[in-house]
Design an enzyme around this catalytic site. Sequence first.
Site, PDB file in Angstrom:
ATOM      1  N   ARG A  34      18.663 -56.428  -8.644  1.00  0.00           N
ATOM      2  CA  ARG A  34      18.581 -55.108  -8.001  1.00  0.00           C
ATOM      3  C   ARG A  34      18.739 -55.272  -6.485  1.00  0.00           C
ATOM      4  NH1 ARG A  34      13.244 -52.161  -9.335  1.00  0.00           N
ATOM      5  NH2 ARG A  34      14.198 -51.815 -11.364  1.00  0.00           N
ATOM      6  N   ARG A  47       8.911 -51.059  -2.225  1.00  0.00           N
ATOM      7  CA  ARG A  47      10.290 -51.157  -2.742  1.00  0.00           C
ATOM      8  C   ARG A  47      11.268 -50.435  -1.811  1.00  0.00           C
ATOM      9  NH1 ARG A  47       9.966 -51.892  -8.524  1.00  0.00           N
ATOM     10  NH2 ARG A  47       8.288 -53.372  -8.876  1.00  0.00           N
ATOM     11  N   LYS A  55       3.433 -52.708  -7.497  1.00  0.00           N
ATOM     12  CA  LYS A  55       4.574 -52.112  -6.792  1.00  0.00           C
ATOM     13  C   LYS A  55       4.110 -50.933  -5.943  1.00  0.00           C
ATOM     14  CE  LYS A  55       6.824 -50.998 -10.656  1.00  0.00           C
ATOM     15  NZ  LYS A  55       7.569 -50.289 -11.737  1.00  0.00           N
ATOM     16  N   LYS A  84       5.922 -47.500  -3.713  1.00  0.00           N
ATOM     17  CA  LYS A  84       7.198 -46.804  -3.504  1.00  0.00           C
ATOM     18  C   LYS A  84       7.086 -45.742  -2.408  1.00  0.00           C
ATOM     19  CE  LYS A  84       8.773 -47.632  -8.157  1.00  0.00           C
ATOM     20  NZ  LYS A  84       9.172 -47.034  -9.449  1.00  0.00           N
ATOM     21  N   CYS A  90      17.278 -43.428 -18.205  1.00  0.00           N
ATOM     22  CA  CYS A  90      17.066 -44.801 -17.724  1.00  0.00           C
ATOM     23  C   CYS A  90      17.912 -45.759 -18.576  1.00  0.00           C
ATOM     24  CB  CYS A  90      15.592 -45.149 -17.839  1.00  0.00           C
ATOM     25  SG  CYS A  90      15.065 -45.327 -19.551  1.00  0.00           S
ATOM     26  N   CYS A  97      16.536 -53.347 -21.036  1.00  0.00           N
ATOM     27  CA  CYS A  97      15.133 -53.247 -20.637  1.00  0.00           C
ATOM     28  C   CYS A  97      14.207 -53.793 -21.720  1.00  0.00           C
ATOM     29  CB  CYS A  97      14.773 -51.791 -20.337  1.00  0.00           C
ATOM     30  SG  CYS A  97      13.041 -51.654 -19.877  1.00  0.00           S
ATOM     31  N   CYS A 102      10.800 -45.219 -22.757  1.00  0.00           N
ATOM     32  CA  CYS A 102       9.380 -45.536 -22.929  1.00  0.00           C
ATOM     33  C   CYS A 102       8.604 -44.691 -21.935  1.00  0.00           C
ATOM     34  CB  CYS A 102       9.129 -47.045 -22.735  1.00  0.00           C
ATOM     35  SG  CYS A 102       8.862 -47.540 -21.026  1.00  0.00           S
ATOM     36  N   CYS A 154      11.006 -44.115 -15.779  1.00  0.00           N
ATOM     37  CA  CYS A 154      11.953 -44.545 -14.745  1.00  0.00           C
ATOM     38  C   CYS A 154      12.983 -43.482 -14.379  1.00  0.00           C
ATOM     39  CB  CYS A 154      12.657 -45.825 -15.191  1.00  0.00           C
ATOM     40  SG  CYS A 154      11.511 -47.197 -15.410  1.00  0.00           S
TER      41      CYS A 154
HETATM   42 FE1  SRM Z   1      11.356 -48.487 -13.537  1.00  0.00          FE
HETATM   43  C1  SRM Z   1       9.860 -51.124 -15.025  1.00  0.00           C
HETATM   44  C2  SRM Z   1      14.360 -49.551 -14.494  1.00  0.00           C
HETATM   45  C3  SRM Z   1      12.780 -46.299 -11.398  1.00  0.00           C
HETATM   46  C4  SRM Z   1       8.403 -46.790 -13.356  1.00  0.00           C
HETATM   47  N1  SRM Z   1      11.998 -50.105 -14.521  1.00  0.00           N
HETATM   48  C5  SRM Z   1      11.222 -51.113 -15.023  1.00  0.00           C
HETATM   49  C6  SRM Z   1      12.089 -52.271 -15.517  1.00  0.00           C
HETATM   50  C7  SRM Z   1      12.306 -53.215 -14.396  1.00  0.00           C
HETATM   51  C8  SRM Z   1      11.573 -52.983 -16.790  1.00  0.00           C
HETATM   52  C9  SRM Z   1      10.725 -54.201 -16.627  1.00  0.00           C
HETATM   53  O1  SRM Z   1       9.748 -54.180 -15.849  1.00  0.00           O
HETATM   54  O2  SRM Z   1      11.005 -55.170 -17.316  1.00  0.00           O
HETATM   55  C10 SRM Z   1      13.386 -51.470 -15.858  1.00  0.00           C
HETATM   56  C11 SRM Z   1      14.682 -52.267 -15.859  1.00  0.00           C
HETATM   57  C12 SRM Z   1      15.638 -51.693 -16.857  1.00  0.00           C
HETATM   58  C13 SRM Z   1      16.984 -52.252 -16.769  1.00  0.00           C
HETATM   59  O3  SRM Z   1      17.400 -52.933 -17.734  1.00  0.00           O
HETATM   60  O4  SRM Z   1      17.678 -52.026 -15.805  1.00  0.00           O
HETATM   61  C14 SRM Z   1      13.278 -50.316 -14.885  1.00  0.00           C
HETATM   62  N2  SRM Z   1      13.220 -48.112 -12.949  1.00  0.00           N
HETATM   63  C15 SRM Z   1      14.350 -48.588 -13.539  1.00  0.00           C
HETATM   64  C16 SRM Z   1      15.580 -47.887 -13.011  1.00  0.00           C
HETATM   65  C17 SRM Z   1      16.799 -48.793 -12.956  1.00  0.00           C
HETATM   66  C18 SRM Z   1      15.843 -46.643 -13.880  1.00  0.00           C
HETATM   67  C19 SRM Z   1      17.099 -45.867 -13.612  1.00  0.00           C
HETATM   68  O5  SRM Z   1      17.463 -45.128 -14.523  1.00  0.00           O
HETATM   69  O6  SRM Z   1      17.690 -45.926 -12.562  1.00  0.00           O
HETATM   70  C20 SRM Z   1      15.040 -47.426 -11.653  1.00  0.00           C
HETATM   71  C21 SRM Z   1      15.183 -48.461 -10.585  1.00  0.00           C
HETATM   72  C22 SRM Z   1      14.665 -47.958  -9.278  1.00  0.00           C
HETATM   73  C23 SRM Z   1      14.924 -48.853  -8.107  1.00  0.00           C
HETATM   74  O7  SRM Z   1      16.060 -48.950  -7.689  1.00  0.00           O
HETATM   75  O8  SRM Z   1      13.953 -49.406  -7.586  1.00  0.00           O
HETATM   76  C24 SRM Z   1      13.565 -47.252 -11.985  1.00  0.00           C
HETATM   77  N3  SRM Z   1      10.701 -46.871 -12.489  1.00  0.00           N
HETATM   78  C25 SRM Z   1      11.482 -46.039 -11.757  1.00  0.00           C
HETATM   79  C26 SRM Z   1      10.757 -44.840 -11.460  1.00  0.00           C
HETATM   80  C27 SRM Z   1      11.289 -43.626 -10.721  1.00  0.00           C
HETATM   81  C28 SRM Z   1      10.998 -43.645  -9.256  1.00  0.00           C
HETATM   82  O9  SRM Z   1      10.373 -44.578  -8.756  1.00  0.00           O
HETATM   83  O10 SRM Z   1      11.387 -42.693  -8.602  1.00  0.00           O
HETATM   84  C29 SRM Z   1       9.497 -44.973 -12.037  1.00  0.00           C
HETATM   85  C30 SRM Z   1       8.370 -43.911 -12.052  1.00  0.00           C
HETATM   86  C31 SRM Z   1       7.669 -43.822 -10.742  1.00  0.00           C
HETATM   87  C32 SRM Z   1       6.567 -44.827 -10.642  1.00  0.00           C
HETATM   88  O11 SRM Z   1       6.825 -45.946 -10.232  1.00  0.00           O
HETATM   89  O12 SRM Z   1       5.439 -44.488 -11.013  1.00  0.00           O
HETATM   90  C33 SRM Z   1       9.474 -46.266 -12.668  1.00  0.00           C
HETATM   91  N4  SRM Z   1       9.450 -48.910 -14.050  1.00  0.00           N
HETATM   92  C34 SRM Z   1       8.393 -48.051 -13.950  1.00  0.00           C
HETATM   93  C35 SRM Z   1       7.235 -48.658 -14.550  1.00  0.00           C
HETATM   94  C36 SRM Z   1       5.812 -48.045 -14.645  1.00  0.00           C
HETATM   95  C37 SRM Z   1       5.027 -48.355 -13.420  1.00  0.00           C
HETATM   96  C38 SRM Z   1       3.587 -47.977 -13.546  1.00  0.00           C
HETATM   97  O13 SRM Z   1       2.973 -47.639 -12.529  1.00  0.00           O
HETATM   98  O14 SRM Z   1       3.027 -48.051 -14.636  1.00  0.00           O
HETATM   99  C39 SRM Z   1       7.643 -49.920 -15.041  1.00  0.00           C
HETATM  100  C40 SRM Z   1       6.788 -50.961 -15.773  1.00  0.00           C
HETATM  101  C41 SRM Z   1       5.915 -51.747 -14.862  1.00  0.00           C
HETATM  102  O15 SRM Z   1       6.002 -51.706 -13.646  1.00  0.00           O
HETATM  103  O16 SRM Z   1       5.074 -52.442 -15.429  1.00  0.00           O
HETATM  104  C42 SRM Z   1       9.054 -50.029 -14.716  1.00  0.00           C
HETATM  105 FE1  SF4 Z   2      12.699 -49.445 -19.429  1.00  0.00          FE
HETATM  106 FE2  SF4 Z   2      10.865 -47.646 -19.934  1.00  0.00          FE
HETATM  107 FE3  SF4 Z   2      11.887 -47.808 -17.507  1.00  0.00          FE
HETATM  108 FE4  SF4 Z   2      13.371 -46.880 -19.445  1.00  0.00          FE
HETATM  109  S1  SF4 Z   2      11.483 -45.917 -18.690  1.00  0.00           S
HETATM  110  S2  SF4 Z   2      14.009 -48.435 -17.961  1.00  0.00           S
HETATM  111  S3  SF4 Z   2      12.686 -48.024 -21.177  1.00  0.00           S
HETATM  112  S4  SF4 Z   2      10.675 -49.354 -18.473  1.00  0.00           S
END
Ligand code: SRM
Ligand code: SF4
Length: 569
Positions: free
Chosen positions: A80, A149, A213, A215, A435, A441, A480, A484
């Site tokens: 990323r 981030r 993390k 943000k 996502c 993922c 899930c 995201c």
């Molecule tokens: Fe996310 C984890 C993809 C925005 C909440 N996110 C992941 C991971 C890295 C899975 C992992 O940990 O193994 C995913 C990778 C998937 C893949 O194969 O690419 C992933 N997140 C994404 C992206 C690519 C989704 C997208 O459709 O674009 C976004 C990348 C953002 C970036 O450039 O940094 C992405 N993730 C978000 C958002 C939206 C936002 O921030 O505006 C959220 C919800 C906001 C938040 O953070 O609360 C989000 N991602 C999570 C979470 C849950 C965090 C939590 O507090 O519980 C995880 C899991 C974790 O961190 O344990 C996660």
């Molecule tokens: Fe993976 Fe869940 Fe984030 Fe989708 S919402 S990219 S399934 S961690």
Amino acid sequence: MSNLSDGTSADTFSKNESIKAASNHLRGLIKEELVEDTPVFSDDSEQLLKFHGIYQQDDRDRRKEARAKGLDKHHQLMIRTRIPGGIVSADAYIAHDDISQKWANGTLRVTTRQDFQLHGVLKGDLKKSIAGINDALLTTLGGCGDVNRNVMCCPEPKADAFHEHLNRSITSIVSALTPRTAAYHEIWLDGEVVRSSEPEVEPVYGEQYLPRKFKTTVALEGDNCVDIYAHDLALVAMRGPNGSVRGFNVLVGGGLGRTHNKPETFVAVARPMAFVQPDQVVDLAREVVAVQRDYGDRSNRKHARLKYTIADRGLDWFRAEVQKRLPFPLQPPEPLRWKPVDDHLGWHEQGDGNLYLGVYVENGRIADAGEVRMRTGLRAIIEEIRPEVRLTAQQNVILAGVKPAQKARVDELLAEQGIAAVESIPHAIRYAMACPAIPTCGLAVAEAERALPSLIRQIASMLDELGLGEERISFRMSGCPNGCSRPYLGDVGFVGTTLGKYDVMLAGDFDGTRLNRLYAPNVPIGTIPSLLRPMFIEFGANRAPGEGFGDWVERIGFESLRERAEQTA
Ligand code: SRM
Ligand code: SF4
């Protein structure tokens, strides 16, 4: 390992805390393991790699086949790139496209936080890929991991004083919150190992970085295209006279991640905390991060985001703790008003005689797929016209600084590659997000990016048939409950519960100012259109003038919605 500021013993720290503390500022054994002849890094390195913008994954589509043959998983990495405000030069775009062709899966993924992701990189190609990104003057450091981030911002390329001021603030915030460790250069860029008698210092993060993390987004007054309410820290720039920035409204404690059947994990919207002057915003951001560093829960990663610190101790406590560390008084927050969210797609004037074009990219995946050769088309335009590229929070791409005389050529290049003008894209499709989920993922329990296109086309044609094709309704799907694609902030959210099933969430709003709620759990994807159809019929017949779908559902309530839907069905 040090104890927490509140006296919590280091004995209760989670495993990640020991990994960070023992890592010598994120070095660990990454450099050594990188040259080992294995397709994977160790578990400890896997955690540290995230800080370097790298996730260890496997191709989930190939798991079954590998298991049947008694082989190991097909290990691969995702990279990323952290892109403040989503701004990418033409050269950096081309570099990413080249890397995706040579060493990744041939696609580029625009993320919901304005970054690029490269999927499917093999360990042996990792260093070359990271070096290529750095040669293009971008970095992956801090793309993931327990640090601040990517700092987001509305990507509209307006050439005016307000945007110039804002860009300067963003640069300063990014610089203040970027990790200082030299590990990144040593490992990926063959930087010299600095041997100094002075210990290396991480001024903001310390030895153990953040508990989780973090943000940050910057938004412009009235424009919520970056979904401020999802953020740990949101800074809303308020307009002053002559294009100046008068100050920033500060909101804290948003976060969308949760776990199914664990009510102690929850979704929270960021809440207004203060107003600060432009020259105070960097100190404010640093101290908000520092309070979370000192008081965030380091024993339980499922309870470690800022939203839990604030839920446990209260917003007043948090504000007072930030205040203690600042030499200036925090002012009370000002009221916020939002205009309808603009996705910045299509052709627009940018204020300096040039134009920008927002191009719709389905679910952010820049790929050549069937008739739509998005990768080839964008590459051709960027090579020939050399616009600045901007990534939006809705996973789309803006081409900026196009001269009026070049407009026809850009349109021609897009048409040649089957890329439709945004005006011809049905609204339901245009405003939808998913996502990546399966196959990359590791946390996905359901499909998203691969499932939404077919579902959203059924929904779009249904809306069209019901005379609602022009409505702006946001549909967001995630594989899930981590959220995201920010499914909890759309009019309609589809949150994967298991393969082929989704919790259907309703009563959010198009402008992302209100959380939606669970309307129907575990709905098989094939029955989602028939679940929604009677609601859309009722909405079309009974909503107030100008009322959005989510607002209408919120007004009538779920009980009445169920009754009406049953009668209509
Ligand atoms: Fe996310 C984890 C993809 C925005 C909440 N996110 C992941 C991971 C890295 C899975 C992992 O940990 O193994 C995913 C990778 C998937 C893949 O194969 O690419 C992933 N997140 C994404 C992206 C690519 C989704 C997208 O459709 O674009 C976004 C990348 C953002 C970036 O450039 O940094 C992405 N993730 C978000 C958002 C939206 C936002 O921030 O505006 C959220 C919800 C906001 C938040 O953070 O609360 C989000 N991602 C999570 C979470 C849950 C965090 C939590 O507090 O519980 C995880 C899991 C974790 O961190 O344990 C996660
Ligand atoms: Fe993976 Fe869940 Fe984030 Fe989708 S919402 S990219 S399934 S961690």
